[in-house]
Write a protein that holds these residues in place. Structure first.
Motif, PDB file in Angstrom:
ATOM      1  N   THR A  94      24.740  38.349  42.887  1.00 26.89           N
ATOM      2  CA  THR A  94      25.231  39.301  41.897  1.00 26.89           C
ATOM      3  C   THR A  94      26.714  39.506  42.174  1.00 26.89           C
ATOM      4  O   THR A  94      27.112  39.774  43.305  1.00 26.89           O
ATOM      5  CB  THR A  94      24.473  40.641  41.983  1.00 26.89           C
ATOM      6  N   ILE A  95      27.513  39.334  41.113  1.00 23.87           N
ATOM      7  CA  ILE A  95      28.958  39.440  41.228  1.00 23.87           C
ATOM      8  C   ILE A  95      29.495  40.457  40.226  1.00 23.87           C
ATOM      9  O   ILE A  95      28.870  40.716  39.204  1.00 23.87           O
ATOM     10  CB  ILE A  95      29.648  38.073  40.979  1.00 23.87           C
ATOM     11  N   ARG A  96      30.635  41.005  40.541  1.00 24.48           N
ATOM     12  CA  ARG A  96      31.328  41.893  39.606  1.00 24.48           C
ATOM     13  C   ARG A  96      32.134  41.033  38.636  1.00 24.48           C
ATOM     14  O   ARG A  96      32.840  40.122  39.051  1.00 24.48           O
ATOM     15  CB  ARG A  96      32.270  42.821  40.359  1.00 24.48           C
ATOM     16  N   LEU A  97      32.021  41.344  37.370  1.00 32.24           N
ATOM     17  CA  LEU A  97      32.833  40.662  36.360  1.00 32.24           C
ATOM     18  C   LEU A  97      34.104  41.443  36.071  1.00 32.24           C
ATOM     19  O   LEU A  97      35.143  40.864  35.815  1.00 32.24           O
ATOM     20  CB  LEU A  97      32.052  40.485  35.061  1.00 32.24           C
ATOM     21  N   ASP A  98      33.987  42.746  36.091  1.00 36.83           N
ATOM     22  CA  ASP A  98      35.115  43.588  35.737  1.00 36.83           C
ATOM     23  C   ASP A  98      35.813  44.078  36.995  1.00 36.83           C
ATOM     24  O   ASP A  98      35.501  45.129  37.539  1.00 36.83           O
ATOM     25  CB  ASP A  98      34.647  44.770  34.880  1.00 36.83           C
ATOM     26  N   VAL A  99      36.747  43.264  37.450  1.00 36.77           N
ATOM     27  CA  VAL A  99      37.587  43.647  38.576  1.00 36.77           C
ATOM     28  C   VAL A  99      39.014  43.740  38.052  1.00 36.77           C
ATOM     29  O   VAL A  99      39.336  43.191  37.005  1.00 36.77           O
ATOM     30  CB  VAL A  99      37.492  42.635  39.750  1.00 36.77           C
ATOM     31  N   GLU A 100      39.849  44.411  38.775  1.00 37.50           N
ATOM     32  CA  GLU A 100      41.231  44.574  38.334  1.00 37.50           C
ATOM     33  C   GLU A 100      41.912  43.214  38.195  1.00 37.50           C
ATOM     34  O   GLU A 100      41.709  42.330  39.028  1.00 37.50           O
ATOM     35  CB  GLU A 100      41.997  45.434  39.329  1.00 37.50           C
ATOM     36  N   ILE A 101      42.723  43.076  37.165  1.00 35.71           N
ATOM     37  CA  ILE A 101      43.415  41.808  36.921  1.00 35.71           C
ATOM     38  C   ILE A 101      44.280  41.430  38.114  1.00 35.71           C
ATOM     39  O   ILE A 101      44.414  40.250  38.456  1.00 35.71           O
ATOM     40  CB  ILE A 101      44.245  41.843  35.611  1.00 35.71           C
ATOM     41  N   MET A 154      43.667  64.130  19.171  1.00 35.73           N
ATOM     42  CA  MET A 154      43.888  63.239  20.298  1.00 35.73           C
ATOM     43  C   MET A 154      42.555  62.586  20.661  1.00 35.73           C
ATOM     44  O   MET A 154      41.560  63.271  20.875  1.00 35.73           O
ATOM     45  CB  MET A 154      44.432  64.043  21.476  1.00 35.73           C
ATOM     46  N   PRO A 155      42.520  61.243  20.709  1.00 34.96           N
ATOM     47  CA  PRO A 155      41.262  60.559  21.029  1.00 34.96           C
ATOM     48  C   PRO A 155      40.853  60.819  22.478  1.00 34.96           C
ATOM     49  O   PRO A 155      41.681  61.076  23.350  1.00 34.96           O
ATOM     50  CB  PRO A 155      41.578  59.082  20.805  1.00 34.96           C
ATOM     51  N   GLY A 156      39.541  60.733  22.702  1.00 39.74           N
ATOM     52  CA  GLY A 156      39.027  60.897  24.052  1.00 39.74           C
ATOM     53  C   GLY A 156      39.421  59.721  24.940  1.00 39.74           C
ATOM     54  O   GLY A 156      39.892  58.692  24.465  1.00 39.74           O
ATOM     55  N   ARG A 157      39.238  59.886  26.186  1.00 35.24           N
ATOM     56  CA  ARG A 157      39.562  58.821  27.139  1.00 35.24           C
ATOM     57  C   ARG A 157      38.483  57.757  27.120  1.00 35.24           C
ATOM     58  O   ARG A 157      37.332  58.036  26.801  1.00 35.24           O
ATOM     59  CB  ARG A 157      39.685  59.380  28.542  1.00 35.24           C
ATOM     60  N   PHE A 158      38.884  56.558  27.473  1.00 35.31           N
ATOM     61  CA  PHE A 158      37.951  55.429  27.530  1.00 35.31           C
ATOM     62  C   PHE A 158      37.835  54.971  28.971  1.00 35.31           C
ATOM     63  O   PHE A 158      38.844  54.684  29.619  1.00 35.31           O
ATOM     64  CB  PHE A 158      38.443  54.268  26.656  1.00 35.31           C
ATOM     65  N   ARG A 159      36.639  54.927  29.466  1.00 38.52           N
ATOM     66  CA  ARG A 159      36.403  54.448  30.828  1.00 38.52           C
ATOM     67  C   ARG A 159      36.106  52.952  30.767  1.00 38.52           C
ATOM     68  O   ARG A 159      35.208  52.512  30.059  1.00 38.52           O
ATOM     69  CB  ARG A 159      35.218  55.167  31.454  1.00 38.52           C
ATOM     70  N   LEU A 160      36.897  52.181  31.504  1.00 43.74           N
ATOM     71  CA  LEU A 160      36.697  50.739  31.525  1.00 43.74           C
ATOM     72  C   LEU A 160      35.323  50.407  32.110  1.00 43.74           C
ATOM     73  O   LEU A 160      34.902  51.021  33.092  1.00 43.74           O
ATOM     74  CB  LEU A 160      37.786  50.058  32.358  1.00 43.74           C
ATOM     75  N   PRO A 161      34.630  49.443  31.515  1.00 45.72           N
ATOM     76  CA  PRO A 161      33.299  49.078  32.027  1.00 45.72           C
ATOM     77  C   PRO A 161      33.396  48.340  33.352  1.00 45.72           C
ATOM     78  O   PRO A 161      34.433  47.772  33.694  1.00 45.72           O
ATOM     79  CB  PRO A 161      32.740  48.158  30.931  1.00 45.72           C
ATOM     80  N   MET A 162      32.324  48.372  34.097  1.00 41.98           N
ATOM     81  CA  MET A 162      32.227  47.635  35.357  1.00 41.98           C
ATOM     82  C   MET A 162      30.953  46.800  35.281  1.00 41.98           C
ATOM     83  O   MET A 162      29.916  47.160  35.830  1.00 41.98           O
ATOM     84  CB  MET A 162      32.193  48.590  36.558  1.00 41.98           C
ATOM     85  N   ARG A 163      31.057  45.689  34.573  1.00 43.54           N
ATOM     86  CA  ARG A 163      29.903  44.817  34.375  1.00 43.54           C
ATOM     87  C   ARG A 163      29.672  43.929  35.588  1.00 43.54           C
ATOM     88  O   ARG A 163      30.589  43.629  36.335  1.00 43.54           O
ATOM     89  CB  ARG A 163      30.096  43.939  33.148  1.00 43.54           C
ATOM     90  N   GLU A 164      28.424  43.533  35.729  1.00 42.67           N
ATOM     91  CA  GLU A 164      28.037  42.592  36.772  1.00 42.67           C
ATOM     92  C   GLU A 164      27.306  41.430  36.125  1.00 42.67           C
ATOM     93  O   GLU A 164      26.840  41.538  34.992  1.00 42.67           O
ATOM     94  CB  GLU A 164      27.119  43.270  37.797  1.00 42.67           C
ATOM     95  N   ALA A 165      27.216  40.329  36.853  1.00 44.41           N
ATOM     96  CA  ALA A 165      26.476  39.156  36.376  1.00 44.41           C
ATOM     97  C   ALA A 165      25.714  38.577  37.552  1.00 44.41           C
ATOM     98  O   ALA A 165      26.088  38.763  38.711  1.00 44.41           O
ATOM     99  CB  ALA A 165      27.424  38.119  35.800  1.00 44.41           C
ATOM    100  N   LYS A 166      24.660  37.874  37.224  1.00 50.07           N
ATOM    101  CA  LYS A 166      23.878  37.198  38.252  1.00 50.07           C
ATOM    102  C   LYS A 166      24.138  35.705  38.151  1.00 50.07           C
ATOM    103  O   LYS A 166      24.048  35.126  37.079  1.00 50.07           O
ATOM    104  CB  LYS A 166      22.394  37.489  38.083  1.00 50.07           C
ATOM    105  N   VAL A 167      24.481  35.097  39.284  1.00 47.65           N
ATOM    106  CA  VAL A 167      24.648  33.649  39.369  1.00 47.65           C
ATOM    107  C   VAL A 167      23.399  33.102  40.030  1.00 47.65           C
ATOM    108  O   VAL A 167      23.041  33.509  41.133  1.00 47.65           O
ATOM    109  CB  VAL A 167      25.895  33.268  40.206  1.00 47.65           C
ATOM    110  N   ILE A 168      22.718  32.219  39.322  1.00 48.11           N
ATOM    111  CA  ILE A 168      21.515  31.580  39.863  1.00 48.11           C
ATOM    112  C   ILE A 168      21.726  30.080  39.797  1.00 48.11           C
ATOM    113  O   ILE A 168      21.918  29.531  38.713  1.00 48.11           O
ATOM    114  CB  ILE A 168      20.256  31.984  39.068  1.00 48.11           C
ATOM    115  N   PHE A 169      21.720  29.448  40.942  1.00 46.39           N
ATOM    116  CA  PHE A 169      21.880  28.002  40.966  1.00 46.39           C
ATOM    117  C   PHE A 169      20.547  27.369  40.572  1.00 46.39           C
ATOM    118  O   PHE A 169      19.504  27.687  41.136  1.00 46.39           O
ATOM    119  CB  PHE A 169      22.344  27.532  42.347  1.00 46.39           C
ATOM    120  N   GLU A 170      20.596  26.490  39.613  1.00 47.19           N
ATOM    121  CA  GLU A 170      19.408  25.901  39.007  1.00 47.19           C
ATOM    122  C   GLU A 170      18.705  24.911  39.943  1.00 47.19           C
ATOM    123  O   GLU A 170      19.320  24.340  40.831  1.00 47.19           O
ATOM    124  CB  GLU A 170      19.788  25.182  37.708  1.00 47.19           C
ATOM    125  N   GLU A 171      17.405  24.730  39.670  1.00 43.92           N
ATOM    126  CA  GLU A 171      16.629  23.727  40.394  1.00 43.92           C
ATOM    127  C   GLU A 171      17.288  22.371  40.235  1.00 43.92           C
ATOM    128  O   GLU A 171      17.835  22.062  39.187  1.00 43.92           O
ATOM    129  CB  GLU A 171      15.188  23.669  39.853  1.00 43.92           C
TER     130      GLU A 171
END
Length: 103
Positions: free
Chosen positions: A28-35, A1-18
């Motif tokens: 900083t925002i969450r990318l991995d939120v529930e669908i 039986m395969p092990g469990r997989f934990r879904l990632p919780m990635r974040e990203a940074k939004v930087i508005f350019e000059e």
């Protein structure tokens, strides 16, 4: 039986350019939120319930930002803070988030 997989919780940074209207803002925002959260936000926007959509976005997606109001007070990075930014900023941030989700 395969092990469990934990879904990632990635974040990203939004930087508005000059040279853009919001240059200097860093978020900083969450990318991995529930669908379900993504579709709830999209549904609220489609139903023209923008204020509620921005509040949900702030509580579910925002991690941090460097925003302050005209008096120099820190604006919290949450649903209440989203109510204190301009509609143009809120729209630009939501657009950046939606683009980041699809990449």
């Amino acid at each position: 039986m395969p092990g469990r997989f934990r879904l990632p919780m990635r974040e990203a940074k939004v930087i508005f350019e000059e040279g853009t209207e919001f240059a200097g803002a860093e978020i900083t925002i969450r990318l991995d939120v529930e669908i379900g959260m993504v579709t709830d936000i999209q549904d609220l926007i489609e139903k023209s319930k923008h204020a509620h959509a921005y509040s949900v976005f702030g509580d579910a997606v925002l991690v941090s930002w460097n925003l302050e109001d005209q008096k120099g007070n820190v604006i919290p990075a949450n649903g209440n803070g989203m109510k204190k930014v301009t509609p143009q900023f809120a729209e630009a941030l939501m657009t950046q988030w939606m683009e980041a989700l699809t990449q």
